[in-house]
Design an enzyme around this catalytic site. Structure first.
Site, PDB file in Angstrom:
ATOM      1  N   GLY A  12       0.826  -1.198   0.000  1.00 41.56           N
ATOM      2  CA  GLY A  12       0.000   0.000   0.000  1.00 41.56           C
ATOM      3  C   GLY A  12       0.860   1.247   0.000  1.00 41.56           C
ATOM      4  N   ASP A  13       0.202   2.403  -0.122  1.00 46.83           N
ATOM      5  CA  ASP A  13       0.895   3.700  -0.094  1.00 46.83           C
ATOM      6  C   ASP A  13       1.915   3.833  -1.222  1.00 46.83           C
ATOM      7  OD1 ASP A  13      -0.475   4.174   2.332  1.00 46.83           O
ATOM      8  OD2 ASP A  13       1.066   3.050   3.401  1.00 46.83           O
ATOM      9  N   GLY A  15       1.425   5.393  -3.939  1.00 46.14           N
ATOM     10  CA  GLY A  15       1.183   6.605  -4.727  1.00 46.14           C
ATOM     11  C   GLY A  15       0.121   6.345  -5.787  1.00 46.14           C
ATOM     12  N   LYS A  16      -0.806   5.448  -5.462  1.00 43.07           N
ATOM     13  CA  LYS A  16      -1.870   5.112  -6.425  1.00 43.07           C
ATOM     14  C   LYS A  16      -2.763   6.296  -6.700  1.00 43.07           C
ATOM     15  CE  LYS A  16      -3.330   1.707  -3.871  1.00 43.07           C
ATOM     16  NZ  LYS A  16      -2.225   1.563  -2.909  1.00 43.07           N
ATOM     17  N   THR A 130      -5.669  -0.035  10.992  1.00 37.27           N
ATOM     18  CA  THR A 130      -5.919   1.403  10.983  1.00 37.27           C
ATOM     19  C   THR A 130      -6.985   1.771  12.020  1.00 37.27           C
ATOM     20  OG1 THR A 130      -7.582   1.116   9.266  1.00 37.27           O
ATOM     21  CG2 THR A 130      -5.331   1.604   8.534  1.00 37.27           C
ATOM     22  N   ARG A 144     -22.634 -13.363   7.341  1.00 32.26           N
ATOM     23  CA  ARG A 144     -24.019 -13.136   6.882  1.00 32.26           C
ATOM     24  C   ARG A 144     -24.900 -12.415   7.901  1.00 32.26           C
ATOM     25  NH1 ARG A 144     -23.987 -19.238   5.092  1.00 32.26           N
ATOM     26  NH2 ARG A 144     -22.884 -19.177   7.058  1.00 32.26           N
ATOM     27  N   GLN A 225      -4.997  -0.217  -0.843  1.00 32.10           N
ATOM     28  CA  GLN A 225      -3.955  -1.017  -0.186  1.00 32.10           C
ATOM     29  C   GLN A 225      -2.999  -1.582  -1.258  1.00 32.10           C
ATOM     30  OE1 GLN A 225      -7.444  -1.941   1.120  1.00 32.10           O
ATOM     31  NE2 GLN A 225      -7.066  -0.076   2.240  1.00 32.10           N
ATOM     32  N   ALA A 300      -1.475   8.364   5.355  1.00 32.16           N
ATOM     33  CA  ALA A 300      -2.487   9.366   5.012  1.00 32.16           C
ATOM     34  C   ALA A 300      -3.746   9.181   5.855  1.00 32.16           C
ATOM     35  CB  ALA A 300      -2.828   9.272   3.521  1.00 32.16           C
ATOM     36  N   ARG A 304       0.584   7.641  10.965  1.00 31.41           N
ATOM     37  CA  ARG A 304       1.726   6.876  11.500  1.00 31.41           C
ATOM     38  C   ARG A 304       2.935   6.990  10.583  1.00 31.41           C
ATOM     39  NH1 ARG A 304      -0.802   0.991  12.306  1.00 31.41           N
ATOM     40  NH2 ARG A 304      -1.882   1.609  10.425  1.00 31.41           N
ATOM     41  N   GLY A 418       7.436  13.633  -9.275  1.00 34.95           N
ATOM     42  CA  GLY A 418       7.056  14.670  -8.313  1.00 34.95           C
ATOM     43  C   GLY A 418       5.591  14.460  -7.947  1.00 34.95           C
TER      44      GLY A 418
HETATM   45  P1  IMP Z   1      -6.862  -2.770   8.431  1.00 35.75           P
HETATM   46  O1  IMP Z   1      -7.056  -2.739   6.962  1.00 35.75           O
HETATM   47  O2  IMP Z   1      -7.223  -1.478   9.115  1.00 35.75           O
HETATM   48  O3  IMP Z   1      -7.533  -3.956   9.072  1.00 35.75           O
HETATM   49  O4  IMP Z   1      -5.286  -2.946   8.714  1.00 35.75           O
HETATM   50  C1  IMP Z   1      -4.601  -4.152   8.382  1.00 35.75           C
HETATM   51  C2  IMP Z   1      -3.186  -3.865   7.915  1.00 35.75           C
HETATM   52  O5  IMP Z   1      -3.253  -3.232   6.637  1.00 35.75           O
HETATM   53  C3  IMP Z   1      -2.372  -2.917   8.787  1.00 35.75           C
HETATM   54  O6  IMP Z   1      -0.996  -3.298   8.720  1.00 35.75           O
HETATM   55  C4  IMP Z   1      -2.560  -1.566   8.131  1.00 35.75           C
HETATM   56  O7  IMP Z   1      -1.498  -0.677   8.422  1.00 35.75           O
HETATM   57  C5  IMP Z   1      -2.566  -1.984   6.669  1.00 35.75           C
HETATM   58  N1  IMP Z   1      -3.290  -1.054   5.800  1.00 35.75           N
HETATM   59  C6  IMP Z   1      -4.619  -0.956   5.627  1.00 35.75           C
HETATM   60  N2  IMP Z   1      -4.921  -0.022   4.714  1.00 35.75           N
HETATM   61  C7  IMP Z   1      -3.763   0.469   4.277  1.00 35.75           C
HETATM   62  C8  IMP Z   1      -3.421   1.441   3.289  1.00 35.75           C
HETATM   63  O8  IMP Z   1      -4.262   2.034   2.608  1.00 35.75           O
HETATM   64  N3  IMP Z   1      -2.089   1.661   3.123  1.00 35.75           N
HETATM   65  C9  IMP Z   1      -1.143   0.992   3.810  1.00 35.75           C
HETATM   66  N4  IMP Z   1      -1.415   0.072   4.733  1.00 35.75           N
HETATM   67  C10 IMP Z   1      -2.711  -0.194   4.969  1.00 35.75           C
END
Ligand code: IMP
Length: 433
Positions: A12-13, A15-16, A130, A144, A225, A300, A304, A418
């Site tokens: 994840g993160d 830069g999508k 999160t 369900r 993600q 974002a 963290r 950038g």
């Molecule tokens: P959850 O999706 O809140 O249950 O978190 C599960 C794991 O996925 C944790 O390690 C989060 O930090 C990570 N995570 C969830 N969404 C993102 C995201 O959009 N970017 C990066 N990490 C994410």
């Protein structure tokens, strides 16, 4: 004409948000198909930053259809907050439509409470979620007993579902976790109001999408993600609770897989991870701090600090395979400017002499025992943010990109130099086939 899915190849993160925003210019429809407000897509348009957690990034463009599909879990307060905020800032174009699947599952207050309570209970083995209630909401969907958007419009059904859920959840909260119970009437009153406000956006989005497919619209599916947070294909149990791979675009939007043609994998020029779990190329030294600072690697969604490390091509190859990625978009290349030497992880090794090049070991304990095998190249010091063609990049920077494309055995579609929309080298239009 092609329809395109965008997925992250790391944790994840990647830069999508920027890439989706850029491609949205050429799309007619932009669709979110999984995840919820655990995502946070940061967009910088005309120098102004917007962070979207639920609404597809296409919303900032004129004349688009933005869809939140059935595979997304929706926190109604967050969705309404985003709608209000965009409108207040004049960023919700009047001719752009937002549709939310009436089948999308709703994040309830007890989901957030259980998310937090479970994490506390895990102690040192925290997933580092999160805290948005994503996991418990997906649990109820599969069990369900979930509340869907359409349920918010029927008071009888809503009241009954909340009561039935709270019978069990309050038992867990009070008797197992030793916490305060959740009040059913309060939840009902709050969510009934959300229902009233969200009704104008609710639709059978599978039908709406089918119409767009028939009409020959260009559709962009926006993954949230990353591949290694996928509940099946990621570093389980340090994953999110949905399928983040490209195939879920079909399921999470309610269309057949044949309607998807190109899959673009987003590769950040280095690796980051938020939350727990193994990270083979993690840098805990000054280089890691440098990348974290220059790349502004803060979540974002939760703010963290992200863990940072070198680019890991075992992760990327794995992601290319499980999502059928046929072109890569490289992001945040400018963050590496100024580093004397750069490393790319080409394989993992362990104490038993095993080598992993194509796939991440399936067990996190085995992954944690892996060491990276690096290829090293010289860095560059020149500012690259003005480059709009590959030839305008410094030689070492081009070598870095060539190395990625070769190690991935996949062509490059785009390179971001950038944060701004136009600080980009575009190599291929994925909608043109
Ligand atoms: P959850 O999706 O809140 O249950 O978190 C599960 C794991 O996925 C944790 O390690 C989060 O930090 C990570 N995570 C969830 N969404 C993102 C995201 O959009 N970017 C990066 N990490 C994410």
């Amino acid at each position: 004409m092609a329809n395109v899915v965008i997925v992250g190849t790391q944790w994840g993160d990647e830069g999508k948000g920027k890439v989706v925003d850029l491609y949205a210019e050429n799309a007619d429809v932009v669709v979110r198909f999984q995840g919820g407000n655990n995502a946070g897509h940061t967009l910088v348009v005309k120098g102004e930053q917007t962070i979207l957690h639920l609404i597809p990034s296409g919303i900032l463009h004129d004349n688009k259809v933005c869809i939140i599909g059935n595979g997304v879990v929706v926190d109604p307060a967050v969705l309404l907050g985003e709608i209000d905020d965009l409108r207040a800032r004049g960023l919700f174009p009047p001719n752009t439509r937002l549709l939310v699947s009436e089948k999308a599952h709703i994040i309830m207050p007890y989901h957030r409470r259980l998310d937090a309570a479970r994490e506390n209970r895990r102690g040192g083995k925290k997933i580092g979620t999160t805290g948005r209630g994503i996991g418990p909401a997906y649990e109820d969907k599969v069990a369900r007993c979930g509340v869907r958007l359409i349920d918010l419009f029927d008071e009888g059904v809503l009241r009954e579902k909340i009561a039935a859920n709270l019978e069990e959840k309050n038992f867990l909260l009070t008797r197992y976790f030793g916490e305060e119970p959740v009040d059913a009437e309060e939840v009902f009153a709050e969510y009934r109001e959300y229902g009233k406000r969200l009704k104008p956006f609710a639709a059978d989005t599978s039908l709406a999408l089918a119409r767009e497919v028939r009409r020959g619209s260009r559709i962009l599916f926006e993954g949230a993600q990353g591949s290694h947070l996928d509940v099946d294909h990621g570093t389980y149990p340090f994953v999110t609770s949905s399928n983040t791979v490209s195939a879920n675009a079909a399921c999470g939007a309610g269309i057949g897989p044949a309607a998807i043609h190109n899959v673009i994998g987003i590769v950040k020029a280095y690796t980051t991870r938020v939350g727990g779990g193994p990270f083979v190329t993690e840098l805990t030294d000054a280089v890691g701090d440098h990348i974290q600072r220059v790349g502004r690697e803060f979540g974002a969604t939760t703010g963290r600090r992200r863990r940072c490390g070198w680019l890991d091509m075992v992760l990327v190859r794995h992601a290319i395979r499980v999502s059928g990625i046929n072109a890569l978009a490289i992001t945040k290349l400018d963050v590496l400017t100024g580093l004397e030497r750069l490393r790319i992880c080409t394989a993992y090794e362990n104490d038993q002499g095993e080598r992993f090049t194509l796939a991440v070991p399936s067990q996190v304990e085995a992954l944690a025992a892996c060491r990276p095998v690096y290829e090293e190249i010289e860095g560059w010091t020149e500012d690259i943010s003005q480059a709009r063609r590959l030839e305008e990049l410094p030689k070492n920077c081009r070598r870095y990109l060539e190395l990625i494309a070769n190690l991935a055995d996949t062509e490059l579609a785009l390179v971001s130099v950038g944060a701004g929309r136009h600080e980009t080298i575009v190599l291929r239009n994925p909608f043109s086939g």
